[in-house]
Write a protein that holds these residues in place. Structure first.
Motif, PDB file in Angstrom:
ATOM      1  N   ALA A  98       0.872  -1.229   0.027  1.00  0.00           N
ATOM      2  CA  ALA A  98       0.034  -0.084   0.064  1.00  0.00           C
ATOM      3  C   ALA A  98       0.851   1.157   0.080  1.00  0.00           C
ATOM      4  CB  ALA A  98      -1.020   0.030   1.061  1.00  0.00           C
ATOM      5  N   ASP A  99       1.845   1.218  -0.832  1.00  0.00           N
ATOM      6  CA  ASP A  99       2.795   2.586  -1.246  1.00  0.00           C
ATOM      7  C   ASP A  99       3.718   2.829   0.090  1.00  0.00           C
ATOM      8  OD1 ASP A  99       3.631   4.431  -2.825  1.00  0.00           O
ATOM      9  OD2 ASP A  99       2.394   5.866  -1.849  1.00  0.00           O
ATOM     10  N   ILE A 100       3.999   1.923   0.955  1.00  0.00           N
ATOM     11  CA  ILE A 100       4.871   1.928   1.875  1.00  0.00           C
ATOM     12  C   ILE A 100       6.071   0.738   2.288  1.00  0.00           C
ATOM     13  CG2 ILE A 100       3.524   3.390   3.482  1.00  0.00           C
ATOM     14  CD1 ILE A 100       2.449   1.203   5.002  1.00  0.00           C
ATOM     15  N   ALA A 101       6.412   0.190   0.833  1.00  0.00           N
ATOM     16  CA  ALA A 101       7.343  -0.819   0.947  1.00  0.00           C
ATOM     17  C   ALA A 101       8.449  -0.661   1.878  1.00  0.00           C
ATOM     18  CB  ALA A 101       7.656  -1.255  -0.315  1.00  0.00           C
ATOM     19  N   PHE A 141       0.492 -12.199   0.247  1.00  0.00           N
ATOM     20  CA  PHE A 141       0.951 -11.399   1.644  1.00  0.00           C
ATOM     21  C   PHE A 141       0.369  -9.824   1.494  1.00  0.00           C
ATOM     22  CE2 PHE A 141       3.887 -15.163   1.961  1.00  0.00           C
ATOM     23  CZ  PHE A 141       4.174 -15.263   3.358  1.00  0.00           C
ATOM     24  N   VAL A 142      -0.284  -9.434   2.159  1.00  0.00           N
ATOM     25  CA  VAL A 142      -0.684  -8.241   2.296  1.00  0.00           C
ATOM     26  C   VAL A 142      -0.116  -7.613   3.530  1.00  0.00           C
ATOM     27  CG1 VAL A 142      -2.730  -6.862   2.622  1.00  0.00           C
ATOM     28  CG2 VAL A 142      -3.152  -9.094   1.770  1.00  0.00           C
ATOM     29  N   THR A 143       0.654  -6.284   2.933  1.00  0.00           N
ATOM     30  CA  THR A 143       1.633  -5.689   3.952  1.00  0.00           C
ATOM     31  C   THR A 143       1.221  -4.184   3.848  1.00  0.00           C
ATOM     32  OG1 THR A 143       3.147  -5.317   2.071  1.00  0.00           O
ATOM     33  CG2 THR A 143       3.440  -7.273   3.407  1.00  0.00           C
ATOM     34  N   THR A 144       1.224  -3.747   5.252  1.00  0.00           N
ATOM     35  CA  THR A 144       0.904  -2.342   5.352  1.00  0.00           C
ATOM     36  C   THR A 144       1.347  -2.149   6.897  1.00  0.00           C
ATOM     37  OG1 THR A 144      -0.645  -0.504   5.354  1.00  0.00           O
ATOM     38  CG2 THR A 144      -1.492  -2.440   5.847  1.00  0.00           C
ATOM     39  N   ARG A 183      10.405  -6.427  -3.399  1.00  0.00           N
ATOM     40  CA  ARG A 183      10.198  -5.786  -4.723  1.00  0.00           C
ATOM     41  C   ARG A 183      11.343  -5.581  -5.626  1.00  0.00           C
ATOM     42  NH1 ARG A 183       8.863   0.362  -3.482  1.00  0.00           N
ATOM     43  NH2 ARG A 183      11.173   0.427  -2.921  1.00  0.00           N
ATOM     44  N   LYS A 184      12.323  -5.625  -5.341  1.00  0.00           N
ATOM     45  CA  LYS A 184      13.790  -5.508  -5.875  1.00  0.00           C
ATOM     46  C   LYS A 184      13.898  -6.795  -6.697  1.00  0.00           C
ATOM     47  CE  LYS A 184      18.760  -4.240  -5.740  1.00  0.00           C
ATOM     48  NZ  LYS A 184      19.479  -3.656  -4.819  1.00  0.00           N
ATOM     49  N   ALA A 185      13.707  -7.643  -5.546  1.00  0.00           N
ATOM     50  CA  ALA A 185      14.143  -9.226  -6.281  1.00  0.00           C
ATOM     51  C   ALA A 185      13.289  -9.829  -7.421  1.00  0.00           C
ATOM     52  CB  ALA A 185      14.425 -10.103  -5.045  1.00  0.00           C
TER      53      ALA A 185
END
Length: 341
Positions: free
Chosen positions: A44-47, A88-91, A56-58
């Motif tokens: 949600a725009d906060i990686a 995986f939902v992350t925030t 995200r990079k890998a």
């Protein structure tokens, strides 16, 4: 210094050294990415704040940017899970509360295999202040039917827990953490969903803790050992399903329980332990946590001291529960004497 006259807190562990739980989580996702091709990560725009920037990079093709739209992201996760992938939902934890309805209906009610992983829980958030310090998440997600709730204690356990929740078939809510966290668990430690573990044996009282409070509980045991008390410390990283057998055995063997969590005292770990004790083995109990208030801006350790979550606060709760146990034992002895037993 007399028995239970608690001295100053022992040197700080949380925030002083080591990896943060969120960074351990992010790097573990990368380690798992090559081996397990069936999971994706939603952000949600906060990686940068959740540790998922590593993934995200890998694996950019398996990383989905949902923007600042947490309710939509949770619904998207339910849809992704319906076709056999594991999202995986992350925030941040406070934003998970924003999407609680979708977590309830699109994930838990629909029986979707979704992993909700939240950073920035509790007073550990520190300077961001009361609006960002989520003190209600364990209670909220524990109340959702079928939802597993986990709060690992250190980076090593976070690594193991991340793989465990990926392997688990069903919805999970798991806390990470913002501050650097000292590694406290033994290299032979093995995480298992639904199981707590005794980190230190003791016969006088049991401290049951989760998350950042586990390190502080161990520190409290050091303080209390100087006063001649033998303190058992339990890492209860799975809040739901709680390890009922371990809670009951600790109550039977030590006769007094203190719980410690970076969360409101209502609805979290303390409530889960109390629900077990009141049915299976009632005994004196004290709750260490935020006492039904919002937090404020400050460094995590300063806030822990102010709100009583530091090692000294836990030790003082131990002293209170031991006094209550002694009072109860005296009362029972008096009643038995009066009845002629």
């Amino acid at each position: 210094m007399g028995m239970c006259e608690v001295g100053q807190p022992v040197p700080v562990q949380i925030g002083s050294s080591g990896d943060s739980l969120r960074e351990a989580f992010g790097r573990t996702l990368v380690q798992l990415g090559d081996q397990y091709l069936n999971f994706v990560v939603l952000d949600a725009d906060i990686a940068g704040g959740t540790g998922t920037h590593h993934f995200r990079k890998a694996f950019p093709d398996r990383f989905y940017q949902c923007g600042i739209a947490e309710q939509n992201m949770m619904g998207v996760a339910g849809g992704i899970a319906s076709v056999g992938l594991v999202p995986f939902v992350t925030t941040f934890a406070v934003f998970c509360l924003r999407a609680l309805e979708q977590a309830r209906l699109s994930v838990a009610y629909a029986k979707r295999n979704v992993k909700i992983v939240a950073s920035h829980p509790g007073l550990d958030v520190g300077p961001d202040g009361g609006s960002a310090q989520c003190l209600e998440d364990l209670a909220a997600f524990r109340a959702i039917p079928g939802m597993v709730v986990i709060s690992p204690a250190d980076p090593y356990e976070m690594e193991q827990a991340t793989k465990a929740v990926l392997m688990y078939d069903g919805p999970v809510y798991m806390r990470t953490g913002r501050s650097p966290a000292k590694r406290i668990l033994h290299p032979n430690y093995q995480f298992e969903i639904g199981k707590g573990q005794i980190l230190q044996q003791g016969k006088d009282v049991t401290i049951i803790a989760c998350g950042v409070e586990v390190a502080r509980a161990l520190d409290a045991a050091v303080l209390l050992a100087k006063e001649g008390l033998s303190v058992r410390v339990v890492n209860m990283s799975t809040i739901k399903p709680i390890d009922r057998e371990l809670v009951v055995s600790c109550a039977q063997e030590t006769g007094a329980i203190v719980t410690a969590e970076d969360h409101n005292i209502y609805g979290g770990l303390g409530s889960a332990v109390a629900e077990v004790l009141v049915r299976d083995h009632p005994c004196p109990m004290e709750f260490v946590g935020v006492k039904d208030s919002f937090g404020e801006s400050g460094e995590p350790e300063e806030l822990a001291v102010k709100y009583g979550l530091c090692s000294k606060g836990i030790a003082e709760a131990v002293c209170r529960v031991l006094k209550r146990r002694e009072s109860m034992e005296d009362s029972q002895a008096t009643q038995m004497a009066r009845s002629g037993q």
